[in-house]
Design a protein around this motif. Structure first.
Motif, mmCIF file in Angstrom:
data_model
loop_
_atom_site.group_PDB
_atom_site.id
_atom_site.type_symbol
_atom_site.label_atom_id
_atom_site.label_comp_id
_atom_site.label_asym_id
_atom_site.label_seq_id
_atom_site.Cartn_x
_atom_site.Cartn_y
_atom_site.Cartn_z
ATOM 1 N N ALA A 146 0.844 -1.208 0.000
ATOM 2 C CA ALA A 146 0.000 0.000 0.000
ATOM 3 C C ALA A 146 0.873 1.249 0.000
ATOM 4 O O ALA A 146 0.568 2.225 -0.708
ATOM 5 C CB ALA A 146 -0.919 -0.015 1.224
ATOM 6 N N GLN A 147 1.959 1.229 0.757
ATOM 7 C CA GLN A 147 2.864 2.392 0.766
ATOM 8 C C GLN A 147 3.528 2.582 -0.599
ATOM 9 O O GLN A 147 3.725 3.706 -1.052
ATOM 10 C CB GLN A 147 3.927 2.222 1.860
ATOM 11 N N THR A 206 0.962 4.159 -2.877
ATOM 12 C CA THR A 206 0.799 5.591 -2.568
ATOM 13 C C THR A 206 1.944 6.393 -3.170
ATOM 14 O O THR A 206 1.726 7.457 -3.775
ATOM 15 C CB THR A 206 0.747 5.793 -1.029
ATOM 16 N N SER A 233 1.449 6.730 -6.830
ATOM 17 C CA SER A 233 0.391 7.712 -7.136
ATOM 18 C C SER A 233 0.935 9.122 -7.009
ATOM 19 O O SER A 233 0.704 9.976 -7.874
ATOM 20 C CB SER A 233 -0.800 7.552 -6.169
ATOM 21 N N GLU A 234 1.678 9.374 -5.921
ATOM 22 C CA GLU A 234 2.183 10.732 -5.687
ATOM 23 C C GLU A 234 3.191 11.141 -6.753
ATOM 24 O O GLU A 234 3.186 12.271 -7.223
ATOM 25 C CB GLU A 234 2.826 10.815 -4.292
ATOM 26 N N GLU A 262 -3.735 7.476 -10.142
ATOM 27 C CA GLU A 262 -4.005 6.574 -9.025
ATOM 28 C C GLU A 262 -3.461 5.163 -9.253
ATOM 29 O O GLU A 262 -3.685 4.561 -10.307
ATOM 30 C CB GLU A 262 -5.512 6.480 -8.773
ATOM 31 N N VAL A 320 -3.244 1.396 -7.065
ATOM 32 C CA VAL A 320 -3.724 0.706 -5.861
ATOM 33 C C VAL A 320 -2.849 -0.521 -5.627
ATOM 34 O O VAL A 320 -2.181 -1.009 -6.548
ATOM 35 C CB VAL A 320 -5.206 0.259 -5.990
#
Ligand SMILES: NC(=O)c1ccc[n+]([C@@H]2O[C@H](COP(=O)([O-])OP(=O)(O)OC[C@H]3O[C@@H](n4cnc5c(N)ncnc54)[C@H](OP(=O)(O)O)[C@@H]3O)[C@@H](O)[C@H]2O)c1
Length: 320
Positions: free
Chosen positions: A238-239, A242, A245-246, A251, A253
């Motif tokens: 998940a990290q 993220t 995405s950043e 996006e 997932v």
């Protein structure tokens, strides 16, 4: 023993045109202190990659890990040697085992003062072949490309080669070069998929492995006979999503699947990788605990975080 004509301590590097060895070659060539010189080992002196090494200023010599005499000659007179095997070139743990044995013997006979063996855990110490938690592969392994490397530690130990056992981590570059990058799911979303649940995956920029190895050679005596585990960061899926995405501005997932589902996925070496991820998941404390990010940074002050690596490589991440 082991000083080159310019008085430098020569480091002979196996896999010099590849990821791990290449990073080490570049780290040595970039060091202005001139304490160490590099001898890059390739199977083909005429290849474009070998020619690049020559142009970069390395001494380049020919050797093949399947030919002991060539390895012995390539190690001759070196102060230190960097030893790595290439599972994904042949998928044979037995071949890695034999090649590691050759390198340990050549290192001993050459009288090198320091060897690094790029190894991994023999996962059978935690999950013996009789354990049904994950399938046994190729007759006697759980994670073949880990187990054979870990078992081969004994060649360096038994021969009394002054060795640092280097536990490497998952290359973040696998997202680019190994088919493990994000893929668009049926719902259209870009998903990073590993069977890791909420557990942390130690990762590293492949280039940083060689830089850490150079830090080990520079530290010298205090790390001979020791095991050193390296990572740039320990991150959950998940990290990682993220951060993707950043940095990429769209996006991503993280999708965790079970090891059973992963085994059936269309990724290279899916069975092997499913067992590998399952080991990292089930034995997170052992696996992360063996890879110290702070010490990796001490060895290599320019150690990249995932965000730094992503910022530099964002244009190469496949987003099909
Ligand atoms: N991908 C990951 O996340 C990961 C993580 C941890 C550990 N590992 C391990 O890393 C190892 C591979 O290292 P790498 O990524 O640095 O490899 P790599 O980038 O694929 O480099 C391979 C280089 O090694 C040389 N080579 C291949 N076979 C050889 C032989 N028989 N004798 C001498 N040289 C040979 C080749 O150079 P020439 O053509 O110039 O001879 C080639 O350029 C694997 O065993 C893998 O298990 C991978």
């Amino acid at each position: 023993m082991g000083s080159g004509s310019a008085g430098r301590k020569i480091v002979a590097v196996v896999g010099a045109s590849g990821a791990q060895g290449g990073g080490l070659v570049r780290a040595i060539l970039a060091d202005q202190s001139e304490e160490f010189g590099v001898r890059a080992i390739t199977r083909d002196l005429e290849s474009p990659k070998a020619q690049d090494l020559v142009r970069a200023g390395a001494e380049v010599v020919q050797a093949d890990l399947d030919d002991f005499d060539s390895v012995r000659k390539a190690f001759d007179g070196a102060y230190a040697v960097f030893c790595v095997t290439f599972f994904w070139a042949h998928y044979s743990p037995e071949k890695e085992f034999v090649q590691a044995s050759s390198m340990a013997r050549a290192a001993k006979e050459s009288g090198v003062e320091h060897a690094i063996w790029s190894t991994l855990e023999d996962t059978r110490q935690w999950v013996p072949p009789t354990d049904s938690r994950m399938p046994t592969l190729m007759g006697k392994y759980k994670v073949p490309h880990f187990d054979a490397k870990g078992e081969a530690n004994k060649f360096f130990q038994d021969r009394g080669v002054p060795t640092t056992f280097l536990l490497t981590s998952f290359y973040w570059d696998n997202l680019i070069h190994f088919g493990l990058g994000p893929k668009r799911g049926p719902d259209g979303r870009l998903a990073l998929t590993f069977p890791m649940g909420d557990r942390k995956l130690p990762g590293i920029a492949a280039e940083d492995i060689g830089r850490c190895a150079y830090g080990i050679f520079k530290k010298g005596a205090s790390l001979r006979g020791r095991t050193v585990g390296i990572a740039g960061q320990h991150l959950t899926g998940a990290q990682m999503a993220t951060a993707l995405s950043e940095t990429l501005g769209r996006e991503f997932v993280f999708e965790s699947v079970s090891p059973e589902e992963y085994r059936r996925m269309d990724v290279p070496g899916a069975e092997e990788l499913a067992n590998m991820f399952q080991f990292k998941h089930d034995f997170q404390e052992v696996f992360c605990g063996a890879r110290d990010v702070a010490f990796s940074r001490e060895l290599n002050p320019s150690l990249q975080t995932f965000a730094t690596w992503l910022a530099r490589n964002k244009d190469c991440i496949p987003i099909g």
